[in-house]
Design a protein around this motif. Structure first.
Motif, mmCIF file in Angstrom:
data_model
loop_
_atom_site.group_PDB
_atom_site.id
_atom_site.type_symbol
_atom_site.label_atom_id
_atom_site.label_comp_id
_atom_site.label_asym_id
_atom_site.label_seq_id
_atom_site.Cartn_x
_atom_site.Cartn_y
_atom_site.Cartn_z
ATOM 1 N N ASP A 66 4.110 -3.714 1.510
ATOM 2 C CA ASP A 66 5.413 -4.059 0.947
ATOM 3 C C ASP A 66 6.419 -2.907 0.999
ATOM 4 O O ASP A 66 7.589 -3.128 1.307
ATOM 5 C CB ASP A 66 5.269 -4.500 -0.516
ATOM 6 C CG ASP A 66 4.515 -5.811 -0.660
ATOM 7 O OD1 ASP A 66 4.384 -6.548 0.342
ATOM 8 O OD2 ASP A 66 4.031 -6.086 -1.781
ATOM 9 N N HIS A 68 5.923 0.316 2.628
ATOM 10 C CA HIS A 68 5.859 1.310 3.706
ATOM 11 C C HIS A 68 5.499 0.693 5.059
ATOM 12 O O HIS A 68 5.007 1.399 5.946
ATOM 13 C CB HIS A 68 4.840 2.402 3.346
ATOM 14 C CG HIS A 68 5.119 3.060 2.031
ATOM 15 N ND1 HIS A 68 6.120 3.981 1.866
ATOM 16 C CD2 HIS A 68 4.540 2.900 0.804
ATOM 17 C CE1 HIS A 68 6.136 4.382 0.603
ATOM 18 N NE2 HIS A 68 5.207 3.734 -0.062
ATOM 19 N N SER A 69 5.717 -0.586 5.210
ATOM 20 C CA SER A 69 5.420 -1.301 6.459
ATOM 21 C C SER A 69 3.998 -1.058 6.950
ATOM 22 O O SER A 69 3.733 -0.975 8.146
ATOM 23 C CB SER A 69 6.420 -0.885 7.554
ATOM 24 O OG SER A 69 7.736 -1.166 7.151
ATOM 25 N N GLN A 71 2.301 1.631 6.720
ATOM 26 C CA GLN A 71 2.076 3.024 7.126
ATOM 27 C C GLN A 71 1.761 3.895 5.914
ATOM 28 O O GLN A 71 2.272 3.667 4.822
ATOM 29 C CB GLN A 71 3.309 3.571 7.842
ATOM 30 C CG GLN A 71 3.683 2.812 9.100
ATOM 31 C CD GLN A 71 2.568 2.837 10.123
ATOM 32 O OE1 GLN A 71 2.081 3.897 10.487
ATOM 33 N NE2 GLN A 71 2.149 1.663 10.578
#
Length: 180
Positions: A66, A68-69, A71
């Motif tokens: 949600d 930090h994509s 990452q």
């Protein structure tokens, strides 16, 4: 890396390896962890104890997706804002995954450094000392070395001072040094 660090909380690396490999083989991505039934994750890591780790894995995986994509964050405040991530885990991820020039101090590293330098951990910030000792380009290596050395030589109950290679510089009373 974050999954390994959460599984390693209060658990030996030898014990974690039997749960980590099946878990990441079955759920290799944050999406897979979020989609997996809690019971299945729990069954895989149950031998390690600390059932709350299932919640940690699920919640921080969702937060990574949600916020930090998917990452891994590269800074300490973002890592600390992930569910179940504390100071040690955040610093360990920064050192191991991102090569940041920081150290992570657990009870073993604290014991090693406080003994060697003859410092009272209640009076001296051992984290600052560890960071100062960490070479910028080798943070992961020095962290592993301190953890391994503390586990093998500078143990909590029976330090092996007689065979210690760094004994000549050690200020620990156990090694024959003097503390203030």
């Amino acid at each position: 890396m974050l999954i390994a660090e959460v599984l390693l909380q209060r658990t030996t690396a030898a014990a974690v390896s039997s749960a980590y490999v099946p878990l990441v083989s079955r759920d290799p991505t944050q999406e897979a962890v979020v989609a997996a039934p809690s019971k299945e994750i729990g069954d895989l890591i149950a031998p390690l104890g600390l059932a709350k780790r299932v919640t940690y894995l699920e919640r921080f995986s969702g937060q990574l997706l949600d916020r930090h994509s998917g990452q891994m964050p590269r800074d300490r405040p973002d890592l600390l804002n992930l569910y179940g991530v504390g100071e040690y885990t955040a610093r360990s991820v920064l050192a191991h995954s991102h090569g940041e020039p920081v150290s992570a101090v657990d009870t073993n590293v604290e014991r090693l450094l406080s003994r060697f330098f003859g410092e009272d951990p209640d009076k001296v910030d051992i984290q600052d000392l560890a960071d100062d000792l960490t070479p910028p380009e080798r943070s992961s290596d020095i962290l592993h070395a301190m953890l391994d050395f503390a586990a093998a030589v500078c143990t909590a109950r029976s330090p092996n001072c007689s065979d210690c290679l760094i004994r000549p510089g050690c200020d620990s009373p156990e090694a024959g040094g003097e503390t203030d």
